[in-house]
Write an enzyme that holds these catalytic residues in place. Structure first.
Site, short mmCIF file in Angstrom:
data_model
loop_
_atom_site.label_atom_id
_atom_site.label_comp_id
_atom_site.label_asym_id
_atom_site.label_seq_id
_atom_site.Cartn_x
_atom_site.Cartn_y
_atom_site.Cartn_z
N ASP A 43 0.87 -1.10 -0.09
CA ASP A 43 0.03 0.04 0.05
C ASP A 43 0.87 1.35 0.08
O ASP A 43 2.06 1.24 0.22
CB ASP A 43 -1.03 0.09 1.06
CG ASP A 43 -1.59 1.25 1.19
OD1 ASP A 43 -2.37 1.45 0.48
OD2 ASP A 43 -1.95 1.86 2.36
N SER A 44 0.25 2.32 -0.28
CA SER A 44 1.15 3.77 -0.35
C SER A 44 1.35 3.96 1.26
O SER A 44 2.32 4.88 1.37
CB SER A 44 0.21 4.74 -0.54
OG SER A 44 -1.25 4.67 0.00
N CYS A 88 -11.23 3.08 -0.46
CA CYS A 88 -9.76 3.61 -0.15
C CYS A 88 -9.34 2.88 1.42
O CYS A 88 -10.41 2.43 2.05
CB CYS A 88 -9.93 4.94 0.32
SG CYS A 88 -8.44 5.68 1.10
N GLU A 113 -6.03 8.19 10.12
CA GLU A 113 -4.60 8.41 10.60
C GLU A 113 -4.67 9.00 11.97
O GLU A 113 -3.63 8.51 12.86
CB GLU A 113 -3.51 8.84 9.78
CG GLU A 113 -3.44 7.85 8.62
CD GLU A 113 -2.40 8.33 7.52
OE1 GLU A 113 -1.69 9.25 7.84
OE2 GLU A 113 -2.07 7.45 6.51
N CYS A 172 -3.70 -1.02 -1.91
CA CYS A 172 -3.79 0.60 -2.45
C CYS A 172 -4.86 0.68 -3.44
O CYS A 172 -4.71 0.31 -4.67
CB CYS A 172 -2.82 1.28 -2.78
SG CYS A 172 -2.73 2.97 -2.98
N HIS A 217 -8.26 3.42 4.02
CA HIS A 217 -8.57 3.97 5.40
C HIS A 217 -9.86 4.00 5.66
O HIS A 217 -10.16 3.99 6.96
CB HIS A 217 -7.89 5.37 5.35
CG HIS A 217 -6.35 5.53 5.25
ND1 HIS A 217 -5.61 4.94 4.26
CD2 HIS A 217 -5.58 6.27 6.12
CE1 HIS A 217 -4.50 5.33 4.35
NE2 HIS A 217 -4.36 5.99 5.58
N1 DGL Z 1 -3.97 3.76 0.20
C1 DGL Z 1 -4.73 4.77 -0.27
C2 DGL Z 1 -5.86 4.32 -1.25
O1 DGL Z 1 -6.47 3.16 -0.82
C3 DGL Z 1 -5.18 6.05 0.37
C4 DGL Z 1 -3.77 6.69 0.92
C5 DGL Z 1 -3.19 7.66 -0.03
O2 DGL Z 1 -3.65 8.47 -0.70
O3 DGL Z 1 -2.11 7.03 -0.45
O4 DGL Z 1 -6.39 4.87 -1.96
#
Ligand code: DGL
Length: 274
Positions: free
Chosen positions: A14-15, A188, A156, A77, A190
């Protein structure tokens, strides 16, 4: 199938740390599998970056996992899954599972009135990834997408029932509520953390779709199809790698994963870009 192949870990990336919500789902669906996680915490967020940067980073993240000898890659992600899945599949010779298609399929199955909402980052929404997947399944379904960028920092911060989170959710979701959707995709990593607030604001009659849950089922089926389920009978191990260890990392990561993290290893960004 080679015995050694089956015992390789599943890679998830993931990012940042948000993908730990997906690790939680994969681990509960496939408890005996070893999992290696990479979170690009030094370069998060991806959701506000250009497609070409997201593709470049996504390829580097996937390569990191390939170098760890994984048998499959889960692109946790949503942003990378919407923008870079094809490139990752073209570059690596293991099954690559994104979160968009599984989430889209589940939403298309669940809706009764044919009106589906999708919330995600700016990149995911502007690429219309969920809409096009859902329309591929049934072109008669109506899809309404809304970017909700502030949900990422709120999750977060652990503001999972804060007054401000309710107010921002109200602002973001009122339009979707008026559009009378009956299904809402949490597009997403999060957003599952904020599911209670989102459910209260959108209304209890709207079904929330967690793409992580849908993707874990696809990983299970894919390993079945290619005969790569582990043979071992004990609980799998989990290793965590990140490109930076930010303040409050442990606290936030544990909120996403839903349990304690024993150790996390830092990876040099320079190593990723070679
Ligand atoms: N992991 C990203 C997503 O699911 C969210 C956080 C980001 O913007 O990197 O799109």
């Amino acid at each position: 199938m080679n015995f050694m192949e089956k015992e390789k870990p599943i890679g998830v990336f993931d990012s940042g740390i948000g993908g730990l919500t997906v690790v939680k789902r994969v681990a509960s669906t496939l408890p005996k599998e070893n999992i290696i996680y990479f979170g690009d915490t030094a370069r998060v967020p991806y959701g506000s970056k250009s497609n070409s940067t997201v593709i470049e980073y996504g390829l580097q993240d996937a390569r990191f996992l390939i170098n760890k000898n994984v048998k499959a890659i889960v692109v946790a992600c949503n942003t990378v899954s919407s923008v870079a899945l094809k490139e990752i599949r073209n570059n690596f010779n293991v099954p690559v599972i994104g979160v968009i298609e599984p989430g889209a399929k589940k939403a298309a199955r669940e809706t009764k009135n044919g009106r589906i909402g999708v919330i995600g980052t700016r990149a995911t929404v502007s690429n219309r990834a969920y809409s096009s997947e859902i329309k591929k399944i049934n072109s008669g379904l109506e899809v309404f997408e809304k970017e909700c960028p502030l949900f990422v920092p709120l999750a977060e911060e652990g503001w999972i029932s804060h007054k401000a989170t309710f107010e921002i959710a109200e602002e973001y979701l009122k339009e979707l509520r008026e559009l009378k959707i009956d299904t809402l995709v949490l597009g997403c990593t999060h957003y599952p953390i904020l599911a209670d607030v989102i459910q209260q604001v959108i209304g209890s009659d709207v079904k929330l779709i967690d793409s992580g849950v849908a993707s874990a089922e696809v990983v299970y089926n894919e390993l079945d199809r290619i005969g790569l389920h582990t043979n071992k009978n004990s609980l799998g191990s989990q290793e965590f790698y990140v490109s930076d260890i930010p303040t409050k990392f442990k606290e936030v990561a544990e909120l996403f994963l839903g349990r304690e993290i024993q150790s996390v290893q830092k990876v040099d960004l320079e190593l990723l870009s070679v």
